[in-house]
Design an enzyme around this catalytic site. Structure first.
Site, PDB file in Angstrom:
ATOM      1  N   ASP A 177       0.691  -1.226   0.136  1.00 53.41           N
ATOM      2  CA  ASP A 177       0.002   0.064   0.055  1.00 53.41           C
ATOM      3  C   ASP A 177       1.066   1.101   0.154  1.00 53.41           C
ATOM      4  O   ASP A 177       1.874   1.302   0.528  1.00 53.41           O
ATOM      5  CB  ASP A 177      -1.020   0.069   1.095  1.00 53.41           C
ATOM      6  CG  ASP A 177      -2.188  -0.722   1.172  1.00 53.41           C
ATOM      7  OD1 ASP A 177      -2.231  -1.720   0.149  1.00 53.41           O
ATOM      8  OD2 ASP A 177      -2.907  -0.564   1.997  1.00 53.41           O
ATOM      9  N   LYS A 199      -4.545   2.536  -2.444  1.00 55.69           N
ATOM     10  CA  LYS A 199      -5.909   3.071  -2.463  1.00 55.69           C
ATOM     11  C   LYS A 199      -5.681   4.477  -1.985  1.00 55.69           C
ATOM     12  O   LYS A 199      -5.373   4.826  -0.919  1.00 55.69           O
ATOM     13  CB  LYS A 199      -6.913   2.595  -1.420  1.00 55.69           C
ATOM     14  CG  LYS A 199      -7.398   1.055  -1.640  1.00 55.69           C
ATOM     15  CD  LYS A 199      -8.249   0.792  -0.572  1.00 55.69           C
ATOM     16  CE  LYS A 199      -8.529  -0.924  -0.698  1.00 55.69           C
ATOM     17  NZ  LYS A 199      -8.762  -1.522   0.525  1.00 55.69           N
ATOM     18  N   MET A 314      -7.679   9.337   9.998  1.00 64.65           N
ATOM     19  CA  MET A 314      -8.806   9.614   8.793  1.00 64.65           C
ATOM     20  C   MET A 314      -9.635  10.614   9.063  1.00 64.65           C
ATOM     21  O   MET A 314     -10.666  10.801   8.694  1.00 64.65           O
ATOM     22  CB  MET A 314      -9.436   8.206   8.185  1.00 64.65           C
ATOM     23  CG  MET A 314      -8.611   7.273   7.788  1.00 64.65           C
ATOM     24  SD  MET A 314      -9.324   5.834   7.200  1.00 64.65           S
ATOM     25  CE  MET A 314      -9.481   4.989   8.874  1.00 64.65           C
TER      26      MET A 314
HETATM   27  C1  LIG Z   1      -6.580   3.281   6.365  1.00 62.16           C
HETATM   28  S1  LIG Z   1      -5.936   3.995   7.871  1.00 62.16           S
HETATM   29  C2  LIG Z   1      -4.890   2.893   8.283  1.00 62.16           C
HETATM   30  C3  LIG Z   1      -4.009   2.867   9.312  1.00 62.16           C
HETATM   31  C4  LIG Z   1      -2.894   1.954   9.653  1.00 62.16           C
HETATM   32  N1  LIG Z   1      -3.385   0.520   9.475  1.00 62.16           N
HETATM   33  C5  LIG Z   1      -2.114   2.177  11.081  1.00 62.16           C
HETATM   34  O1  LIG Z   1      -2.344   1.245  11.840  1.00 62.16           O
HETATM   35  O2  LIG Z   1      -1.602   3.252  11.238  1.00 62.16           O
HETATM   36  C6  LIG Z   1      -5.086   5.413   7.305  1.00 62.16           C
HETATM   37  C7  LIG Z   1      -5.001   6.483   8.082  1.00 62.16           C
HETATM   38  O3  LIG Z   1      -3.881   6.210   9.120  1.00 62.16           O
HETATM   39  C8  LIG Z   1      -3.253   7.372   9.534  1.00 62.16           C
HETATM   40  N2  LIG Z   1      -1.757   7.373   9.390  1.00 62.16           N
HETATM   41  C9  LIG Z   1      -1.232   6.314   8.531  1.00 62.16           C
HETATM   42  N3  LIG Z   1      -0.106   6.492   8.460  1.00 62.16           N
HETATM   43  C10 LIG Z   1       0.217   7.771   8.990  1.00 62.16           C
HETATM   44  C11 LIG Z   1       1.378   8.638   9.020  1.00 62.16           C
HETATM   45  N4  LIG Z   1       2.594   8.136   8.705  1.00 62.16           N
HETATM   46  N5  LIG Z   1       1.371   9.640   9.674  1.00 62.16           N
HETATM   47  C12 LIG Z   1       0.027  10.388  10.168  1.00 62.16           C
HETATM   48  N6  LIG Z   1      -1.153   9.517   9.928  1.00 62.16           N
HETATM   49  C13 LIG Z   1      -1.167   8.203   9.583  1.00 62.16           C
HETATM   50  C14 LIG Z   1      -3.909   8.445   8.843  1.00 62.16           C
HETATM   51  O4  LIG Z   1      -5.076   8.926   9.668  1.00 62.16           O
HETATM   52  C15 LIG Z   1      -4.526   7.991   7.712  1.00 62.16           C
HETATM   53  O5  LIG Z   1      -5.588   8.578   7.151  1.00 62.16           O
END
Ligand SMILES: C[S@@+](CC[C@H](N)C(=O)[O-])C[C@H]1O[C@@H](n2cnc3c(N)ncnc32)[C@H](O)[C@@H]1O
Length: 386
Positions: A177, A199, A314
Site C-alpha cells: 500500500d 488506495k 482519517m
Molecule cells: C486506512 S488508515 C490505516 C491505519 C494503519 N493501519 C495504522 O495502523 O496506522 C489510514 C490513516 O492512518 C493514519 N496514518 C497512517 N500513516 C500515517 C502517518 N505516517 N502519519 C500520520 N497518520 C498516519 C491517517 O489517519 C490515515 O488517514
C-alpha cells in the site's frame, strides 16, 4: 563498468524515468534523503501517483524525449539540473536505453532494483464464479504457499519490526500500500514480485475483492505472499477481511503486528497517549465519517465524556464537524489537541492547539492526510513540567 557509491542527494534534483513499482523503493529512499524527485512516465504506480498528488514528487505524465537529457536549453529545468537518473521502467531493455542516454548526457545513472514487478491490473485473476467453485470445493491448496500480514509501521523504515523485515526478505510476492514503508522493498530478494494496490482517498484504488484474490491466487500457486501495509494491518487496515479471504481458501496466514500510526504519530512528537497524572486510557476512532452521517456508528456523546485520550485517524476533512460535535457533547473547548501529519516520514509536521481551534490550526498550517489528531490533556504534555 559501475562503481558502488553512497551519493549525497539532499537538495539535489533526481530524475526517475519510468513509473513502475520497481521505482517505489528508490523513490521513497530518495525522498527520505531529501532529494527533489521528478518522475517522467506516461503512467505511474498508484503509490507514485499518490506522492505526486501530495506534492512530494513531481510527475511529468509523458515519455522521456531526447532533449530531456541531451539539451539542457530545451529541457524542463528539473530534468536539466538532474545530476542523477534512476531507470525504473520495469523492462530491462528500456532501462538499458535510459542508462545509455543518461550516460551519454554525462549524468550519473542507476537502475531501480532489477526485479520483475507486475502491476495489479496485469494479473490473470480468477473469475468470480471459478473462485466461488474452488472455495466451495474446499480443496486443499495445491502447494504450500502462505500469506503473511505484515504491519510496516508508520513509514519510517526503521519502525518496521525485525520479524516484518525478515518476512519482506523472504517473500516471493509483496502486495503493498502507499502508506507502507516502501523503502524496505529494496530488501526484497531478487526475483520477488512487487504489486502496488494502493488506495488513494477519494481517488484511484484497487477494489478489496481484487486484493483478496491477488493474495489467494499467489499463495495457491505456492508462493510466500507478504501483505505489507502501513501501521498495523488490524487497525483500519482490512487485515481481518484479508485473513478471512485466505482462510476461506484454505490458506495458512501469519500475522506480524506493526506499530500503528495511532500510537506512533503521537509518540514521535512527544505526546504520551497515557500519563499517570493525566489519563488512564486512550480511544482510537476513525473520523472518515462525520458525526451525524447515517453510516457513522460512533457514540460521540460517550467519547466526549470518556475521560480518555481520543485518537482520530482519517479525520482531517471531518475535523471541524468532529470537534464541534465533541464540544456540543460537553468536552471543554480548551482541552489540548494536536495534529500530526506524515508521522515518521520526511514531511512529518505537527501543530498543537485546543479542541476549539485544532481544526482551524490544522487547516491553516496546510496539514493534510495522512494525519492523526490527538485530543486530551496529554496533547499539552510538557516533559519539563512535572
Ligand atoms: C486506512 S488508515 C490505516 C491505519 C494503519 N493501519 C495504522 O495502523 O496506522 C489510514 C490513516 O492512518 C493514519 N496514518 C497512517 N500513516 C500515517 C502517518 N505516517 N502519519 C500520520 N497518520 C498516519 C491517517 O489517519 C490515515 O488517514
Amino acid at each position: 563498468m559501475s562503481y558502488p557509491a553512497d551519493l549525497e542527494v539532499h537538495g539535489r534534483r533526481v530524475l526517475v524515468v519510468g513509473g513502475h513499482p520497481a521505482g517505489l523503493a528508490p523513490v521513497s529512499r530518495l525522498l527520505a534523503e531529501g532529494a527533489l524527485v521528478t518522475v517522467v512516465a506516461p503512467e505511474v504506480a498508484t503509490s507514485l501517483r499518490d506522492l505526486a498528488e501530495r506534492g512530494l514528487i513531481t510527475w511529468l505524465a509523458r515519455d522521456l524525449v531526447a532533449h530531456d537529457l541531451a539539451d539542457p536549453a530545451l529541457a524542463d529545468p528539473a530534468l536539466a539540473e538532474a545530476a542523477l537518473v534512476v531507470a525504473a521502467t520495469g523492462a530491462d531493455a528500456s532501462d538499458t536505453a535510459v542508462r545509455a542516454a543518461a550516460a551519454t548526457a554525462g549524468r550519473l545513472v542507476v537502475s531501480a532494483r532489477p526485479v520483475p514487478v507486475a502491476p495489479a491490473a496485469a494479473l490473470p485473476l480468477l473469475g468470480e464464479a471459478e473462485e466461488a467453485a474452488r472455495t466451495a470445493r474446499a480443496a486443499p491448496p495445491a502447494a504450500t504457499g502462505r500469506v503473511i500480514l505484515v504491519g510496516g509501521g508508520p513509514g519510517d523504515p526503521g519502525l518496521i519490526t525485525v520479524a516484518g523485515l525478515e518476512a519482506v526478505r523472504q517473500a516471493d510476492v509483496l502486495v503493498c500500500d502507499r502508506l507502507a514503508p516502501l523503502t524496505v522493498l529494496s530488501q526484497a530478494r531478487p526475483g520477488a514480485t512487487v504489486i502496488d494496490v494502493a488506495k488513494i482517498p477519494r481517488g484511484h484504488f484497487t477494489p478489496q475483492e481484487e486484493i483478496n484474490q491477488i493474495l489467494v491466487q499467489h499463495a495457491r500457486a505456492g508462493r510466500v505472499v507478504v501483505r505489507l501495509k502501513g501501521g498495523d494491518n488490524f487497525v483500519f487496515g482490512r487485515g481481518g477481511e484479508e485473513w478471512q479471504a485466505c482462510a476461506a481458501a484454505g490458506l495458512a496466514v501469519e500475522v506480524i503486528p506493526g506499530v500503528s500510526s495511532a500510537l506512533a504519530a503521537p509518540s514521535l512528537v512527544g505526546i504520551p497517549l497515557t500519563h499517570r497524572q493525566l489519563t488512564q486510557g486512550f480511544t482510537v476512532v476513525s473520523g472518515h465519517l462525520p458525526p451525524g452521517d447515517p453510516d457513522c456508528t460512533l457514540d460521540w456523546a460517550a467519547l466526549a465524556r470518556a475521560n480518555t485520550t481520543l485518537v482520530i485517524l482519517m479525520g482531517v476533512a471531518t475535523l471541524p464537524a468532529i470537534t464541534a460535535e465533541l464540544q456540543a457533547r460537553g468536552l471543554p473547548g480548551p482541552t489540548p489537541a494536536a495534529t500530526v501529519a506524515n508521522a515518521g516520514l520526511p514531511g512529518q509536521r505537527a501543530v498543537r492547539g485546543t479542541l476549539a481551534d485544532i481544526a482551524e490550526v490544522t487547516a491553516a498550517a496546510g496539514l493534510a492526510a495522512p494525519a492523526v489528531t490527538v485530543i486530551g490533556a496529554v496533547a499539552g504534555f510538557d516533559p519539563h513540567a512535572g
